[in-house]
Scaffold this active site. Sequence first.
Site, PDB file in Angstrom:
ATOM      1  CG  HIS A  13       1.913  15.720   1.562  1.00 17.85           C
ATOM      2  ND1 HIS A  13       2.170  15.622   0.211  1.00 17.85           N
ATOM      3  CD2 HIS A  13       0.935  14.802   1.825  1.00 17.85           C
ATOM      4  CE1 HIS A  13       1.394  14.701  -0.316  1.00 17.85           C
ATOM      5  NE2 HIS A  13       0.645  14.184   0.629  1.00 17.85           N
ATOM      6  CD  GLU A  39       0.909   0.293   7.616  1.00 16.83           C
ATOM      7  OE1 GLU A  39       0.265   1.253   8.096  1.00 16.83           O
ATOM      8  OE2 GLU A  39       1.745   0.411   6.697  1.00 16.83           O
ATOM      9  CE  LYS A  88      -5.534  14.911   5.713  1.00 18.22           C
ATOM     10  NZ  LYS A  88      -4.539  13.904   5.237  1.00 18.22           N
ATOM     11  CB  ALA A  93      -7.279  12.178   2.187  1.00 10.87           C
ATOM     12  N   GLY A  98      -3.814   7.984  -1.514  1.00 11.49           N
ATOM     13  CA  GLY A  98      -3.226   6.853  -2.218  1.00 11.49           C
ATOM     14  C   GLY A  98      -2.268   7.275  -3.312  1.00 11.49           C
ATOM     15  CB  ALA A 138      -0.745   2.036  -6.084  1.00 12.22           C
ATOM     16  CB  THR A 150      -1.025  -1.363   3.386  1.00 17.99           C
ATOM     17  OG1 THR A 150      -0.601  -2.609   2.811  1.00 17.99           O
ATOM     18  CG2 THR A 150      -0.149  -1.030   4.577  1.00 17.99           C
TER      19      THR A 150
END
Length: 289
Positions: free
Chosen positions: A153, A18, A169, A128, A109, A52, A49
């Site tokens: 989470h 990433e 999801k 999401a 996000g 925000a 990425t």
Amino acid sequence: MLVKEILNTAEKPVFSFEFFPPKKDADWDTLFKTITALSPLDPSYVSVTYGAGGSTRTRTHDLVTRIQKETGLSVVSHLTCICSSSPETGEILENYRRHGINNVLALRGDKPAGTATLEEAIKDFPHAIDLVRFIKTNYPDFGIGVAGFPEGHPETPNRLTEIEHLKAKVDAGADYIVTQLFFDNRDFFDFRDRCRLAGITVPIIAGIMPVTTKKGMIRMSELALGARIPAPLLELVMAAGSDREVASIGIDWATRQVQELVDNHVRGIHFYTLNMADATLRIFRNLHA
């Protein structure tokens, strides 16, 4: 190539990296030196990425398309719900499609700076799952990844509810799960087992980020809320006399994590590189020593 196709045809765990879009134009060449240094490791894909509230939208697009054009690597672009409307998101996805990019990681996000509450930043996608449904309905040719949290989470204390949300999801169209960073593989294995019990059968990719400095460890804990630094690792880092020693400790720890994950048949490992090559290169050298 879609990430789900890569995962479904792989005979051994896949590795991916990433990156994030540099804030300064001068740092782009430095980033591509990092990408060039890591390319011989033959990653199955790389991801980029998204700031925000879409704060890096243009830079994310520019980086994704440049990587695709100059390296030929499969690229996954992060895409967030916050501050995004359906038309804006559709425009982004159409643009990616025109450039041959068809993999996204669908995320809620973070709340952007200057916004008082999360609710104020939400437009058409509260969660999401709403973004996953939008992509699946309007861009069925796209591959979709979502995030998972081995240690839980931070906004969902009920772990049963958390897995229910993750299952929803996946049922909405997610092809695979990429986890938040973690330092104790027991958390990942437990998370994987709980996903299985919930009927989640898509591949789960483990997210790894080695500790390289004391300051970075503290920063990691701030960015990855809920991330737990195991006491043995914390003791080693705090006793280290220099950041060079910290880096060696963190890389050795991450190497043992990766080896154990591979030995236990993880589907993939995703390295959070922070746009630097050295730690990842050293981990790979350790694995093949």
